[in-house]
Design a protein around this motif. Structure first.
Motif, PDB file in Angstrom:
ATOM      1  N   TYR A 211       0.808  -1.214   0.000  1.00 45.80           N
ATOM      2  CA  TYR A 211       0.000   0.000   0.000  1.00 45.80           C
ATOM      3  C   TYR A 211       0.849   1.276   0.000  1.00 45.80           C
ATOM      4  CZ  TYR A 211      -3.070  -3.651   1.748  1.00 45.80           C
ATOM      5  OH  TYR A 211      -3.762  -4.828   1.897  1.00 45.80           O
ATOM      6  N   TYR A 212       1.978   1.210   0.661  1.00 47.67           N
ATOM      7  CA  TYR A 212       2.781   2.410   0.904  1.00 47.67           C
ATOM      8  C   TYR A 212       3.871   2.571  -0.142  1.00 47.67           C
ATOM      9  CZ  TYR A 212       5.718   5.789   3.389  1.00 47.67           C
ATOM     10  OH  TYR A 212       6.466   6.881   3.737  1.00 47.67           O
ATOM     11  N   ILE A 213       4.108   3.843  -0.485  1.00 48.25           N
ATOM     12  CA  ILE A 213       5.200   4.155  -1.410  1.00 48.25           C
ATOM     13  C   ILE A 213       5.824   5.477  -1.008  1.00 48.25           C
ATOM     14  CG2 ILE A 213       3.687   5.346  -3.068  1.00 48.25           C
ATOM     15  CD1 ILE A 213       5.487   4.180  -5.287  1.00 48.25           C
ATOM     16  N   ASN A 214       7.123   5.551  -1.077  1.00 50.90           N
ATOM     17  CA  ASN A 214       7.829   6.803  -0.844  1.00 50.90           C
ATOM     18  C   ASN A 214       7.807   7.578  -2.162  1.00 50.90           C
ATOM     19  OD1 ASN A 214       9.728   8.860  -0.526  1.00 50.90           O
ATOM     20  ND2 ASN A 214      11.006   7.632   0.846  1.00 50.90           N
ATOM     21  N   GLU A 215       7.022   8.642  -2.197  1.00 56.16           N
ATOM     22  CA  GLU A 215       6.827   9.380  -3.443  1.00 56.16           C
ATOM     23  C   GLU A 215       8.133   9.919  -4.026  1.00 56.16           C
ATOM     24  OE1 GLU A 215       4.172   9.313  -4.966  1.00 56.16           O
ATOM     25  OE2 GLU A 215       2.518   9.004  -3.557  1.00 56.16           O
ATOM     26  N   LYS A 216       9.109  10.201  -3.157  1.00 54.91           N
ATOM     27  CA  LYS A 216      10.387  10.724  -3.642  1.00 54.91           C
ATOM     28  C   LYS A 216      11.248   9.625  -4.262  1.00 54.91           C
ATOM     29  CE  LYS A 216      10.580  14.545  -0.327  1.00 54.91           C
ATOM     30  NZ  LYS A 216      11.342  15.174   0.795  1.00 54.91           N
ATOM     31  N   SER A 217      11.071   8.398  -3.783  1.00 53.77           N
ATOM     32  CA  SER A 217      11.837   7.264  -4.332  1.00 53.77           C
ATOM     33  C   SER A 217      10.887   6.085  -4.523  1.00 53.77           C
ATOM     34  CB  SER A 217      12.975   6.875  -3.385  1.00 53.77           C
ATOM     35  OG  SER A 217      13.821   7.975  -3.118  1.00 53.77           O
ATOM     36  N   PRO A 218      10.001   6.159  -5.526  1.00 54.11           N
ATOM     37  CA  PRO A 218       8.936   5.158  -5.688  1.00 54.11           C
ATOM     38  C   PRO A 218       9.433   3.737  -5.943  1.00 54.11           C
ATOM     39  CG  PRO A 218       9.046   6.619  -7.596  1.00 54.11           C
ATOM     40  CD  PRO A 218       9.922   7.214  -6.554  1.00 54.11           C
ATOM     41  N   GLN A 219      10.665   3.557  -6.401  1.00 53.69           N
ATOM     42  CA  GLN A 219      11.181   2.216  -6.678  1.00 53.69           C
ATOM     43  C   GLN A 219      11.914   1.608  -5.493  1.00 53.69           C
ATOM     44  OE1 GLN A 219      10.090   0.996  -9.473  1.00 53.69           O
ATOM     45  NE2 GLN A 219       9.254   3.003 -10.040  1.00 53.69           N
ATOM     46  N   ASN A 278      -1.457   0.263  -4.837  1.00 51.96           N
ATOM     47  CA  ASN A 278      -0.378   0.390  -5.832  1.00 51.96           C
ATOM     48  C   ASN A 278       0.900   0.851  -5.135  1.00 51.96           C
ATOM     49  OD1 ASN A 278       0.776   0.350  -8.400  1.00 51.96           O
ATOM     50  ND2 ASN A 278       0.311   2.523  -8.750  1.00 51.96           N
ATOM     51  N   GLY A 279       1.234   0.157  -4.026  1.00 50.71           N
ATOM     52  CA  GLY A 279       2.423   0.488  -3.279  1.00 50.71           C
ATOM     53  C   GLY A 279       3.689  -0.020  -3.949  1.00 50.71           C
ATOM     54  N   ALA A 280       4.792   0.146  -3.284  1.00 50.95           N
ATOM     55  CA  ALA A 280       6.106  -0.197  -3.862  1.00 50.95           C
ATOM     56  C   ALA A 280       6.193  -1.662  -4.254  1.00 50.95           C
ATOM     57  CB  ALA A 280       7.211   0.157  -2.875  1.00 50.95           C
ATOM     58  N   LEU A 281       5.595  -2.565  -3.480  1.00 52.49           N
ATOM     59  CA  LEU A 281       5.646  -4.005  -3.822  1.00 52.49           C
ATOM     60  C   LEU A 281       4.930  -4.300  -5.138  1.00 52.49           C
ATOM     61  CD1 LEU A 281       5.081  -6.026  -0.521  1.00 52.49           C
ATOM     62  CD2 LEU A 281       7.120  -6.000  -1.955  1.00 52.49           C
ATOM     63  N   MET A 282       3.924  -3.505  -5.462  1.00 49.58           N
ATOM     64  CA  MET A 282       3.145  -3.749  -6.669  1.00 49.58           C
ATOM     65  C   MET A 282       3.876  -3.241  -7.910  1.00 49.58           C
ATOM     66  SD  MET A 282       0.699  -5.093  -5.009  1.00 49.58           S
ATOM     67  CE  MET A 282      -0.616  -5.331  -6.192  1.00 49.58           C
ATOM     68  N   ARG A 283       5.001  -2.537  -7.704  1.00 53.47           N
ATOM     69  CA  ARG A 283       5.702  -1.939  -8.849  1.00 53.47           C
ATOM     70  C   ARG A 283       7.022  -2.629  -9.149  1.00 53.47           C
ATOM     71  NH1 ARG A 283       4.308   4.511  -8.238  1.00 53.47           N
ATOM     72  NH2 ARG A 283       2.315   4.233  -7.161  1.00 53.47           N
ATOM     73  N   ILE A 284       7.314  -3.665  -8.398  1.00 53.38           N
ATOM     74  CA  ILE A 284       8.579  -4.390  -8.627  1.00 53.38           C
ATOM     75  C   ILE A 284       8.445  -5.268  -9.879  1.00 53.38           C
ATOM     76  CG2 ILE A 284      10.123  -6.153  -7.690  1.00 53.38           C
ATOM     77  CD1 ILE A 284       9.435  -5.195  -4.929  1.00 53.38           C
TER      78      ILE A 284
END
Length: 284
Positions: A211-219, A278-284
């Motif tokens: 769920y969570y993502i660091n907007e400054k470092s999304p990856q 659409n958190g960081a795990l969903m973008r790997i």
């Protein structure tokens, strides 16, 4: 002090003698009748004691009574000041409640270690930690964005495991009267009803970085420093909705659904319009 049979003079009733007295009332026999007066207040105003030795002792009693009376009056005045201060705080609190504007990131996620997990689920409160530098060094952090629409999300990861394995272990709405701006001790108390502790099996199905993502470092999946983060209201709604789906027990599901509905109402979120996580795990 014994005043029985002592002679007195009253400015209206004339001469008399004391027939009875205690710490609050004195009774005096005059020529035609007995009269009762407040003791020792009547002396110096209406009554005069003839015996000089007894009169001297009586003056000491009157002084002690006066000191006691002044102390009581001072305590009453202090109580009034305290009541006025509390009333002012209540007025400020009510004004903030009326005029509060929702912040899009007014939720708070905590990194809990083993000791904190046990204490948090017993006391149902979290600590924001201490300020590490500047003029306010050593004072508790003030959770200024936290309001009655806010949730504290509790997370943990096992020692030695990577940050991506951080899981959600519990969640609670803050106490409905809590205002972070006024928080002096750094503790955020839980709502009396809206609080959930996940089982280990449920927690394993709730990875935080889904769920969570660091907007400054999304990856990147990194927590870096600090015990807490503010995060998006919509992300919190997604988390609560998924916890509802986890619950197989009817009563637990109903409570969680009620929690979710209350949260969406407090944060003006349309339940039917929630995007997929659409958190960081969903973008790997």
């Amino acid at each position: 002090m014994n005043l029985i049979n002592k002679e007195v003079t009253h400015m209206r009733f004339g001469k008399g003698s004391v027939v009875k007295h205690d710490d609050s009332i004195i009774e005096i026999h005059f020529a035609t009748e007995n009269k009762k007066f407040v003791f020792p207040d009547a002396f110096g105003k209406h009554l005069k004691l003839h015996d000089k030795t007894a009169s001297h002792s009586l003056e000491k009693v009157i002084q002690e009574k006066e000191i006691e009376r002044e102390k009581i009056e001072q305590e009453k005045e202090e109580e009034k000041k305290l009541q006025r201060k509390e009333q002012q705080l209540r007025l400020e609190h009510a004004k903030l409640m009326r005029n509060h504007k929702l912040h899009p990131e007014s939720q708070m996620v905590f990194w809990c270690d083993t000791e904190e997990m046990s204490r948090t689920f017993t006391e149902w409160k979290v600590f924001t930690g201490l300020i590490k530098g500047g003029n306010n060094k050593g004072k508790p952090n003030k959770p200024t964005r936290i309001f009655k629409n806010s949730v504290c999300l509790l997370t943990a990861r096992d020692s030695g495991m990577p940050e991506k394995d951080r899981r959600i272990i519990g969640v609670y709405m803050v106490n409905e009267d809590f205002i972070g701006k006024f928080c002096e001790d750094g503790y955020i108390p839980a709502h009396s009803e809206y609080r959930l502790q996940l089982t280990e099996q449920e927690s394993d199905k709730m990875p935080f970085w889904k769920y969570y993502i660091n907007e400054k470092s999304p990856q990147k999946i990194t927590w870096n420093t600090g015990k807490y983060r503010y995060f998006d209201n919509v992300w919190m709604a997604q988390i609560l909705l998924d916890i509802v789906a986890l619950k197989s027990d009817i009563q637990e599901r109903e409570l969680t659904q009620k929690f979710f509905n209350h949260f969406c109402k407090m944060n003006q979120i349309g339940k039917e319009e929630l995007p997929e996580p659409n958190g960081a795990l969903m973008r790997i």
